[in-house]
Design a protein around this motif. Sequence first.
Motif, PDB file in Angstrom:
ATOM      1  N   LEU A 268       1.241  -0.965  -0.581  1.00 63.24           N
ATOM      2  CA  LEU A 268      -0.047   0.106   0.263  1.00 63.24           C
ATOM      3  C   LEU A 268       1.164   1.360  -0.115  1.00 63.24           C
ATOM      4  CD1 LEU A 268      -3.109  -1.200   2.562  1.00 63.24           C
ATOM      5  CD2 LEU A 268      -2.486  -1.668   0.216  1.00 63.24           C
ATOM      6  N   TRP A 269       2.179   1.380   0.406  1.00 62.10           N
ATOM      7  CA  TRP A 269       3.247   2.405   0.500  1.00 62.10           C
ATOM      8  C   TRP A 269       3.756   2.531  -0.582  1.00 62.10           C
ATOM      9  CZ3 TRP A 269       3.405   6.720   4.020  1.00 62.10           C
ATOM     10  CH2 TRP A 269       3.677   6.641   5.219  1.00 62.10           C
ATOM     11  N   VAL A 270       3.757   1.225  -1.697  1.00 62.61           N
ATOM     12  CA  VAL A 270       4.124   1.050  -3.350  1.00 62.61           C
ATOM     13  C   VAL A 270       2.972   2.139  -3.486  1.00 62.61           C
ATOM     14  CG1 VAL A 270       5.312   0.818  -4.449  1.00 62.61           C
ATOM     15  CG2 VAL A 270       6.424  -0.153  -2.821  1.00 62.61           C
TER      16      VAL A 270
ATOM     17  N   VAL B  88       3.203   6.310  -5.653  1.00 69.37           N
ATOM     18  CA  VAL B  88       3.581   6.195  -7.226  1.00 69.37           C
ATOM     19  C   VAL B  88       2.566   6.964  -7.007  1.00 69.37           C
ATOM     20  CG1 VAL B  88       2.963   4.996  -8.694  1.00 69.37           C
ATOM     21  CG2 VAL B  88       4.626   4.406  -7.870  1.00 69.37           C
ATOM     22  N   SER B  89       1.313   6.657  -6.312  1.00 65.98           N
ATOM     23  CA  SER B  89      -0.241   8.020  -6.899  1.00 65.98           C
ATOM     24  C   SER B  89       0.087   9.089  -6.394  1.00 65.98           C
ATOM     25  CB  SER B  89      -1.727   7.400  -6.071  1.00 65.98           C
ATOM     26  OG  SER B  89      -2.266   8.092  -5.971  1.00 65.98           O
ATOM     27  N   ALA B  90       0.809   9.731  -5.788  1.00 65.28           N
ATOM     28  CA  ALA B  90       1.144  10.870  -5.171  1.00 65.28           C
ATOM     29  C   ALA B  90       2.427  11.434  -6.287  1.00 65.28           C
ATOM     30  CB  ALA B  90       1.471  10.945  -3.591  1.00 65.28           C
TER      31      ALA B  90
ATOM     32  N   ALA C 140      -4.597  -0.428  -9.036  1.00 67.40           N
ATOM     33  CA  ALA C 140      -3.855  -0.389  -7.538  1.00 67.40           C
ATOM     34  C   ALA C 140      -5.004  -1.579  -6.838  1.00 67.40           C
ATOM     35  CB  ALA C 140      -4.388   0.994  -6.757  1.00 67.40           C
ATOM     36  N   GLY C 141      -6.373  -0.973  -7.132  1.00 63.21           N
ATOM     37  CA  GLY C 141      -7.166  -2.230  -6.753  1.00 63.21           C
ATOM     38  C   GLY C 141      -7.372  -3.839  -7.257  1.00 63.21           C
ATOM     39  N   VAL C 142      -6.840  -4.080  -8.634  1.00 65.90           N
ATOM     40  CA  VAL C 142      -6.203  -5.285  -9.071  1.00 65.90           C
ATOM     41  C   VAL C 142      -5.101  -5.663  -8.621  1.00 65.90           C
ATOM     42  CG1 VAL C 142      -5.685  -6.158 -11.527  1.00 65.90           C
ATOM     43  CG2 VAL C 142      -8.124  -4.625 -11.543  1.00 65.90           C
ATOM     44  N   LEU C 143      -3.791  -5.085  -8.607  1.00 69.21           N
ATOM     45  CA  LEU C 143      -2.945  -5.158  -8.143  1.00 69.21           C
ATOM     46  C   LEU C 143      -3.192  -6.305  -6.649  1.00 69.21           C
ATOM     47  CD1 LEU C 143      -0.076  -5.615  -8.147  1.00 69.21           C
ATOM     48  CD2 LEU C 143       0.444  -3.513  -7.112  1.00 69.21           C
ATOM     49  N   VAL C 144      -3.663  -5.441  -5.352  1.00 72.58           N
ATOM     50  CA  VAL C 144      -4.020  -6.033  -4.342  1.00 72.58           C
ATOM     51  C   VAL C 144      -5.082  -6.583  -4.406  1.00 72.58           C
ATOM     52  CG1 VAL C 144      -4.359  -5.321  -1.660  1.00 72.58           C
ATOM     53  CG2 VAL C 144      -3.222  -3.558  -3.295  1.00 72.58           C
TER      54      VAL C 144
END
Length: 371
Positions: free
Chosen positions: A131-133, A137-139, A156-160
Amino acid sequence: MLGLGTWGFGGPVALVGYMYRDLVEQRHWISESDYKEGLALAQLMPGPLAAQLAIYLGYVHYRILGATLVGLAFVLPSFCMVVALGAAYAAFGGIGWMQSVFYGVGASVIGIIALSAYKLTTKNIGRDRLLWVIFLVSATVTVLTQSEVVWLFLGAGVLVWFWRAPPAWVRHGGVRGMAAPLWAFFTLETLDWHRLAQVGTYFAYAGSFVFGSGLAIVPFLYSGVVKEYGWLTDRQFVDAVAVAMITPGPVVITTGFIGYLVSGFWGAVVAALATFLPCYLFTVIPAPYFKKYGKRPAIIAFVDGVTAAAIGAITGAVAVIGQRSITDGVTALLAVATAAVLWKFKKLPEPVVVLAAALAGLLLYPLAHPA
């Protein structure tokens, strides 16, 4: 929501922070999971972030009635304010004191939203490295592009989801690591119906296809309102954005101010309705499915990923807005002082701080920018 729409300064980043603080942490009316689902849905659907989150939170316990009442209560106060400011602006040919007020308020708002972003980050990201990565990246993407990228939230949703609760086909494949006078004010007789239809069509399009926070709609509006249709000058458009920033409630309410300058009171009504109706529909229509399937491990993982990306985008937006509001040492000091005061005095109402910043702007702007 009526109260938040009346004195909730700071734009979408601050408003979603206020909702978390007031409804989740303090009043316990909304659960952590419901808030995260709402934030994820608001990020995935086009339209203004804060308004969509408010509508979803109204839906949580009271379904369509709650969503409708919350949406109206949240938007109406700032709509009334921008219509009044639009009338004054049109009558007096501009608002000279606005620049001075925004000088102080804009800097103070940076302090407010930076603190809100910090609280959201520490509460929702925790120590999860993935989640930190995603957050970082998003920021970074938000700062570099000065916009919010919906595909980043989806990815991000699919990755997690694939990492924490991979579907069977992924597990079996062994790819877990995939990545005026009142009558004249309201009259319909003198309306330019063709222009009013153009206003309604354009702002409905803006509300339907612009993703991210209310700030994301600003460059889109500029290209249409100033460049394509020529309804406003550059100066008028900048003033319209400033009005949205110095008034409480959603930043997208600037569409009401723009609508007023283009076609009077009914232009403001049509522009605001056309902007917010799509976001209302895009929230209440998928909401039942979020509530029904939101507790499944795959959905929880997906929401966590989207939430991390959303908070990263919110944090990046602090830097983007700061570039426009922090222009010298005085504004930098106001931003830091605001964050420090709110950190120290946690029960101090934000409107008091914003009012103090507005007064400081009126006093300090003429000194920092002598004519």
